[in-house]
Design a protein around this motif. Structure first.
Motif, PDB file in Angstrom:
ATOM      1  N   MET A 284       0.818  -1.194   0.000  1.00  0.00           N
ATOM      2  CA  MET A 284       0.000   0.000   0.000  1.00  0.00           C
ATOM      3  C   MET A 284       0.868   1.266   0.000  1.00  0.00           C
ATOM      4  O   MET A 284       0.630   2.185  -0.760  1.00  0.00           O
ATOM      5  CB  MET A 284      -0.909  -0.044   1.231  1.00  0.00           C
ATOM      6  N   LYS A 285       1.884   1.276   0.870  1.00  0.00           N
ATOM      7  CA  LYS A 285       2.767   2.430   0.960  1.00  0.00           C
ATOM      8  C   LYS A 285       3.537   2.627  -0.354  1.00  0.00           C
ATOM      9  O   LYS A 285       3.739   3.739  -0.798  1.00  0.00           O
ATOM     10  CB  LYS A 285       3.728   2.230   2.133  1.00  0.00           C
ATOM     11  N   ARG A 286       3.966   1.527  -0.948  1.00  0.00           N
ATOM     12  CA  ARG A 286       4.703   1.577  -2.217  1.00  0.00           C
ATOM     13  C   ARG A 286       3.808   2.128  -3.330  1.00  0.00           C
ATOM     14  O   ARG A 286       4.253   2.900  -4.172  1.00  0.00           O
ATOM     15  CB  ARG A 286       5.204   0.174  -2.568  1.00  0.00           C
ATOM     16  N   GLN A 287       2.542   1.723  -3.354  1.00  0.00           N
ATOM     17  CA  GLN A 287       1.607   2.207  -4.372  1.00  0.00           C
ATOM     18  C   GLN A 287       1.374   3.706  -4.232  1.00  0.00           C
ATOM     19  O   GLN A 287       1.303   4.418  -5.239  1.00  0.00           O
ATOM     20  CB  GLN A 287       0.279   1.461  -4.273  1.00  0.00           C
ATOM     21  N   LEU A 288       1.271   4.177  -3.007  1.00  0.00           N
ATOM     22  CA  LEU A 288       1.097   5.612  -2.773  1.00  0.00           C
ATOM     23  C   LEU A 288       2.326   6.382  -3.252  1.00  0.00           C
ATOM     24  O   LEU A 288       2.200   7.409  -3.922  1.00  0.00           O
ATOM     25  CB  LEU A 288       0.837   5.890  -1.288  1.00  0.00           C
ATOM     26  N   ALA A 289       3.496   5.869  -2.929  1.00  0.00           N
ATOM     27  CA  ALA A 289       4.735   6.520  -3.375  1.00  0.00           C
ATOM     28  C   ALA A 289       4.810   6.556  -4.898  1.00  0.00           C
ATOM     29  O   ALA A 289       5.227   7.558  -5.489  1.00  0.00           O
ATOM     30  CB  ALA A 289       5.947   5.801  -2.791  1.00  0.00           C
ATOM     31  N   GLU A 290       4.396   5.475  -5.530  1.00  0.00           N
ATOM     32  CA  GLU A 290       4.391   5.407  -6.995  1.00  0.00           C
ATOM     33  C   GLU A 290       3.443   6.449  -7.580  1.00  0.00           C
ATOM     34  O   GLU A 290       3.782   7.159  -8.529  1.00  0.00           O
ATOM     35  CB  GLU A 290       3.971   4.000  -7.442  1.00  0.00           C
ATOM     36  N   ARG A 291       2.255   6.572  -7.020  1.00  0.00           N
ATOM     37  CA  ARG A 291       1.277   7.569  -7.480  1.00  0.00           C
ATOM     38  C   ARG A 291       1.810   8.985  -7.297  1.00  0.00           C
ATOM     39  O   ARG A 291       1.670   9.831  -8.178  1.00  0.00           O
ATOM     40  CB  ARG A 291      -0.037   7.408  -6.728  1.00  0.00           C
ATOM     41  N   GLN A 292       2.405   9.247  -6.148  1.00  0.00           N
ATOM     42  CA  GLN A 292       2.952  10.573  -5.886  1.00  0.00           C
ATOM     43  C   GLN A 292       4.109  10.880  -6.836  1.00  0.00           C
ATOM     44  O   GLN A 292       4.250  12.001  -7.305  1.00  0.00           O
ATOM     45  CB  GLN A 292       3.400  10.683  -4.430  1.00  0.00           C
ATOM     46  N   GLY A 293       4.922   9.875  -7.116  1.00  0.00           N
ATOM     47  CA  GLY A 293       6.027  10.059  -8.058  1.00  0.00           C
ATOM     48  C   GLY A 293       5.528  10.401  -9.454  1.00  0.00           C
ATOM     49  O   GLY A 293       6.025  11.317 -10.103  1.00  0.00           O
ATOM     50  N   ARG A 294       4.534   9.687  -9.914  1.00  0.00           N
ATOM     51  CA  ARG A 294       3.952   9.959 -11.237  1.00  0.00           C
ATOM     52  C   ARG A 294       3.316  11.343 -11.282  1.00  0.00           C
ATOM     53  O   ARG A 294       3.443  12.059 -12.269  1.00  0.00           O
ATOM     54  CB  ARG A 294       2.916   8.897 -11.603  1.00  0.00           C
ATOM     55  N   SER A 295       2.660  11.721 -10.208  1.00  0.00           N
ATOM     56  CA  SER A 295       2.058  13.050 -10.133  1.00  0.00           C
ATOM     57  C   SER A 295       3.139  14.127 -10.176  1.00  0.00           C
ATOM     58  O   SER A 295       3.000  15.137 -10.866  1.00  0.00           O
ATOM     59  CB  SER A 295       1.233  13.176  -8.856  1.00  0.00           C
ATOM     60  N   GLY A 296       4.217  13.903  -9.459  1.00  0.00           N
ATOM     61  CA  GLY A 296       5.334  14.846  -9.481  1.00  0.00           C
ATOM     62  C   GLY A 296       5.941  14.972 -10.859  1.00  0.00           C
ATOM     63  O   GLY A 296       6.267  16.078 -11.322  1.00  0.00           O
TER      64      GLY A 296
END
Length: 116
Positions: A1-13
């Protein structure tokens, strides 16, 4: 879950960084370029300059000063060398840039961040 959130935030960035580059007159040629040496977040061009851009997003502005290190820059530079021929034509220059992002902070663009 934490990894998926980081991935989403990275893509958004990365999407925000691409928009910011376009607003500054850059043309984004590619995103998330995978190479044996590592991944390049953005490849952008303005005039006769091609930039291989590492994007770092942090939750807090104070963490931006430590978001990038020499090891990570070396990996981006090696990846850029591996695929530079796809984007850089004769007479053009290439460099490695960094864009640092955090909520409430203006994007910080570090031009030519890698100088071996």
């Amino acid at each position: 879950m934490k990894r998926q959130l980081a991935e989403r935030q990275g893509r958004s960035g990365e999407a925000r960084a691409a928009l910011w580059l376009r607003a500054k007159g850059w043309r984004v040629l590619d995103q998330r370029v995978k190479t044996p040496a590592g991944e390049i977040d953005l490849v952008a061009k303005r005039g006769k300059l091609v930039a291989f851009v590492e994007v770092k997003w942090r939750k807090e502005r104070k963490d931006l000063d430590h978001a990038i290190d020499e090891h990570r820059l070396a990996r981006v530079a090696a990846a850029a060398e591996a695929v530079g021929h796809r984007y850089v034509t004769e007479g053009e220059d290439m460099r490695v840039d960094v864009i640092l992002l955090a909520p409430g902070a203006f994007p910080r663009h570090i031009a030519n961040a890698w100088q071996p």
